[in-house]
Design an enzyme around this catalytic site. Sequence first.
Site, PDB file in Angstrom:
ATOM      1  N   CYS A  22       0.816  -1.222   0.000  1.00 11.67           N
ATOM      2  CA  CYS A  22       0.000   0.000   0.000  1.00 11.67           C
ATOM      3  C   CYS A  22       0.849   1.272   0.000  1.00 11.67           C
ATOM      4  O   CYS A  22       0.455   2.288  -0.558  1.00 11.67           O
ATOM      5  CB  CYS A  22      -0.932   0.022   1.206  1.00 11.67           C
ATOM      6  SG  CYS A  22      -2.238  -1.215   1.062  1.00 11.67           S
ATOM      7  N   HIS A  23       2.020   1.243   0.673  1.00 10.30           N
ATOM      8  CA  HIS A  23       2.803   2.482   0.824  1.00 10.30           C
ATOM      9  C   HIS A  23       3.958   2.586  -0.176  1.00 10.30           C
ATOM     10  O   HIS A  23       4.554   3.654  -0.294  1.00 10.30           O
ATOM     11  CB  HIS A  23       3.363   2.586   2.243  1.00 10.30           C
ATOM     12  CG  HIS A  23       2.294   2.698   3.287  1.00 10.30           C
ATOM     13  ND1 HIS A  23       1.643   3.876   3.560  1.00 10.30           N
ATOM     14  CD2 HIS A  23       1.738   1.778   4.102  1.00 10.30           C
ATOM     15  CE1 HIS A  23       0.735   3.680   4.513  1.00 10.30           C
ATOM     16  NE2 HIS A  23       0.777   2.404   4.849  1.00 10.30           N
ATOM     17  N   HIS A  61     -13.467   0.259  -6.416  1.00 12.21           N
ATOM     18  CA  HIS A  61     -12.704  -1.003  -6.468  1.00 12.21           C
ATOM     19  C   HIS A  61     -13.527  -2.002  -7.274  1.00 12.21           C
ATOM     20  O   HIS A  61     -14.321  -2.762  -6.724  1.00 12.21           O
ATOM     21  CB  HIS A  61     -12.442  -1.509  -5.040  1.00 12.21           C
ATOM     22  CG  HIS A  61     -11.353  -2.544  -4.983  1.00 12.21           C
ATOM     23  ND1 HIS A  61     -11.559  -3.851  -5.334  1.00 12.21           N
ATOM     24  CD2 HIS A  61     -10.049  -2.453  -4.638  1.00 12.21           C
ATOM     25  CE1 HIS A  61     -10.415  -4.523  -5.188  1.00 12.21           C
ATOM     26  NE2 HIS A  61      -9.486  -3.698  -4.770  1.00 12.21           N
TER      27      HIS A  61
HETATM   28 FE1  DHE Z   1      -5.768  -7.772  -5.108  1.00 13.74          FE
HETATM   29  C1  DHE Z   1      -6.915  -8.131  -8.347  1.00 13.74           C
HETATM   30  C2  DHE Z   1      -3.583  -5.388  -6.128  1.00 13.74           C
HETATM   31  C3  DHE Z   1      -5.023  -7.051  -1.867  1.00 13.74           C
HETATM   32  C4  DHE Z   1      -7.635 -10.412  -4.133  1.00 13.74           C
HETATM   33  N1  DHE Z   1      -5.403  -6.866  -6.884  1.00 13.74           N
HETATM   34  C5  DHE Z   1      -5.974  -7.173  -8.101  1.00 13.74           C
HETATM   35  C6  DHE Z   1      -5.356  -6.365  -9.108  1.00 13.74           C
HETATM   36  C7  DHE Z   1      -4.407  -5.595  -8.484  1.00 13.74           C
HETATM   37  C8  DHE Z   1      -4.431  -5.913  -7.093  1.00 13.74           C
HETATM   38  C9  DHE Z   1      -3.479  -4.596  -9.116  1.00 13.74           C
HETATM   39  C10 DHE Z   1      -5.695  -6.393 -10.578  1.00 13.74           C
HETATM   40  C11 DHE Z   1      -4.926  -7.496 -11.262  1.00 13.74           C
HETATM   41  C12 DHE Z   1      -5.257  -7.605 -12.732  1.00 13.74           C
HETATM   42  O1  DHE Z   1      -6.440  -7.618 -13.080  1.00 13.74           O
HETATM   43  O2  DHE Z   1      -4.333  -7.680 -13.535  1.00 13.74           O
HETATM   44  N2  DHE Z   1      -4.542  -6.442  -4.137  1.00 13.74           N
HETATM   45  C13 DHE Z   1      -3.733  -5.558  -4.762  1.00 13.74           C
HETATM   46  C14 DHE Z   1      -3.001  -4.770  -3.791  1.00 13.74           C
HETATM   47  O3  DHE Z   1      -2.081  -3.939  -4.023  1.00 13.74           O
HETATM   48  C15 DHE Z   1      -3.616  -5.002  -2.480  1.00 13.74           C
HETATM   49  C16 DHE Z   1      -4.566  -3.845  -2.191  1.00 13.74           C
HETATM   50  C17 DHE Z   1      -2.666  -5.009  -1.283  1.00 13.74           C
HETATM   51  C18 DHE Z   1      -1.551  -6.005  -1.340  1.00 13.74           C
HETATM   52  O4  DHE Z   1      -0.565  -5.778  -0.617  1.00 13.74           O
HETATM   53  O5  DHE Z   1      -1.602  -6.974  -2.062  1.00 13.74           O
HETATM   54  C19 DHE Z   1      -4.436  -6.283  -2.812  1.00 13.74           C
HETATM   55  N3  DHE Z   1      -6.244  -8.594  -3.309  1.00 13.74           N
HETATM   56  C20 DHE Z   1      -5.855  -8.141  -2.112  1.00 13.74           C
HETATM   57  C21 DHE Z   1      -6.401  -8.940  -1.052  1.00 13.74           C
HETATM   58  O6  DHE Z   1      -6.173  -8.802   0.195  1.00 13.74           O
HETATM   59  C22 DHE Z   1      -7.296  -9.924  -1.668  1.00 13.74           C
HETATM   60  C23 DHE Z   1      -8.752  -9.619  -1.337  1.00 13.74           C
HETATM   61  C24 DHE Z   1      -6.984 -11.358  -1.254  1.00 13.74           C
HETATM   62  C25 DHE Z   1      -5.527 -11.649  -1.315  1.00 13.74           C
HETATM   63  O7  DHE Z   1      -5.040 -11.942  -2.407  1.00 13.74           O
HETATM   64  O8  DHE Z   1      -4.864 -11.488  -0.310  1.00 13.74           O
HETATM   65  C26 DHE Z   1      -7.052  -9.666  -3.144  1.00 13.74           C
HETATM   66  N4  DHE Z   1      -7.054  -9.038  -6.060  1.00 13.74           N
HETATM   67  C27 DHE Z   1      -7.667 -10.094  -5.475  1.00 13.74           C
HETATM   68  C28 DHE Z   1      -8.404 -10.830  -6.481  1.00 13.74           C
HETATM   69  C29 DHE Z   1      -8.216 -10.160  -7.704  1.00 13.74           C
HETATM   70  C30 DHE Z   1      -7.355  -9.043  -7.407  1.00 13.74           C
HETATM   71  C31 DHE Z   1      -9.247 -12.082  -6.231  1.00 13.74           C
HETATM   72  C32 DHE Z   1      -8.749 -10.580  -9.084  1.00 13.74           C
HETATM   73  C33 DHE Z   1     -10.177 -10.184  -9.260  1.00 13.74           C
HETATM   74  C34 DHE Z   1     -10.702 -10.695 -10.562  1.00 13.74           C
HETATM   75  O9  DHE Z   1     -11.872 -11.136 -10.583  1.00 13.74           O
HETATM   76  O10 DHE Z   1      -9.969 -10.673 -11.551  1.00 13.74           O
END
Ligand code: DHE
Length: 643
Positions: A163-164, A482
Amino acid sequence: MSLRPASLVAIALLAACGGDDASGAHGGHGGGGHGGPITGGDPARGEEIFRDHCAACHTLGRGDQRGPDLLDVHVRRPGGWLRRWLTDPAETAEATPYGARIVEEWGVLMPDPNLDDTGIADVVAFIEQQSGVGPMAPRPPVELSAEQRTATRDRYFDRCAGCHGTYRGGATGPDIGEGRSVELGTDTLAAVMRHGRPWGMPAFGREGLLSEAEIDRMASFLQLPPPEAPALGLDEARARWELVVPVAERPTSPEHDRDWQNFFGVVLRDPGQVAVFDGDTKEEVARIDVGFAVHILRSSSTGRYFYAVGRDGWVTLIDLWSSVPRAVARARGCFDARSVEASKYAGYEDRFLVEGCYWPPQYVVFDGLTLEPLARGDVTGTAVDTGEHLREVRVASVVASHDGPVWALALKESGHVALVDYAEDGFPIVTRIGAERFLHDGGLDRSGRYFLVAANARDRMAVVDLREHELVTTFETGALPHPGRGANWLDPTYGWVNATVHLGEGMLAVYGADPEESPEHAWEVVREVPLPSAGSLFLKTHPSSPWVFFDMALSTDAAQSRQFCVYSKERGEVDRCITPSDAGPAVHFELDRTGSEVWVSVWAEEGEIVVYDSATLEETARITGLETPTGKFNVFNTANDVY
Ligand code: DHE
């Protein structure tokens, strides 16, 4: 308080300023009336509570922060009112003009600090005493040994950098570079890590994810310049590449009779695994170790392969035609990553894969069948608004155009969408389209021509035309959109629409997305549908379902985080909400190949997938015994961008 899975807490974006910890507060309301002055507190005890707890949002004599400077607050506010406010901020905000004014001025209701009468008296006694002394000096940072510095650097990378930013410049979270961190001081930094803050910061201490010693060390580490982060070049990526099963040794047709195009890949986040399910029978057909805190899956364009990406940057290639789906190659293009995407343009099926890095600031292109690293491209550049040169630019979402041999990479810090041409030698960025800063998640409209991507720190969506390679527009939706990949459906009034939910407010924003047939509604919000809670992460639909499904997985209200709700495409309103389980938040949706069923994750250590009929909403199956299931990806829908 029960502990939530580490993964959930890692971005529990609506954590509270106060908390029911044992370190400084006395826990629970002690009752007591609202009137009268506050007397008889112990200032020494009050100081402990203030530093431990209140310093997350307030200073004494060092200026306003997330909340007002509290030096002399006992003079500004009558004692009875102060006690009432500290006892129950929500009630006081509603019932008193002072309270209402504070909420209006600061735009947020102070979370209940959970102090009893004694704790309140102690804090006020300390504030009174400090009034005679002047500003409260922050605790000096603790000294870090070389070993502690390395361990804290690694903790920062795992817990905070997402995040940061690696260099702490902020994006989803605020700037916490050394300058800002020194300004905040040790008490504030530690209290924020301990208790979290509204709108953004998980309570790492309270949730047991950082110990008190780690919090103190992190508060010191943040006040020092960030260490240089390592590069990962193409040679190094090649040296790490593991081809487990060469292409010639793989089957030439499926070795099983299952409908592999209806397989679901389920992310088991905390154990770093992917479970592959047969979508027809709901049997688990394989479980595969992938990478640390695995994040998402994408399908190759034919659907035969899944690509899994871990937060540690490792990509795993999974062959679904093997008698038992298995990993056939692994490669690492980044130290920290969130996204991958396959080449999808006609003639390039299953040829290439791109990995977008959070760190280093680069993308890496792999052979789609072997994961051999082929090329690396730098994404650093200048910010779209200020022109400032940025050393940290993260690749957030990535989509594959259906209009040409191009991937669109959302560059978070710079606010550009970079187009990488995979038909050209060296896989170069051919254009950078200026959009809006801090781009995050997004997907395609139903025609596949437009990339709709959230600039969630700016409350906006950006629309990029992948045919003309230009920005169409940006438009405001609500607080912290989001969308995941978003959702496309035909609205009875507005034609084809797309939509997003929000982290910062309980609202579904539906916007026109059909510039050909309904240009008058295109790229503007046509419906703002109130939802029961903020904290939504994902929405999803399928052409066959009458509903749009959305979660509220990060709601601060535990009961609401466990629900998902459905929006009626026909009536344009939320129809009902369903609680799949009390065990954990309901998160993320995926429909099966025909769109007749929807799968929902229950995000918990003892997690589940609950399956519903996507028309009647009757439960049809429950898959138990899954550790922290999060994203789910149906082969056909993921390969064909059906959402
Ligand atoms: Fe994600 C998609 C980034 C935390 C589950 N997440 C994405 C995408 C990004 C992103 C950039 C789009 C990818 C793409 O389409 O190419 N996610 C981040 C972060 O930076 C964040 C906020 C903090 C981190 O440090 O990772 C973060 N994400 C999470 C979670 O905590 C989630 C809920 C569960 C986990 O993985 O820990 C989570 N992110 C998801 C999921 C998608 C996703 C399931 C894909 C959604 C879809 O239907 O395509």
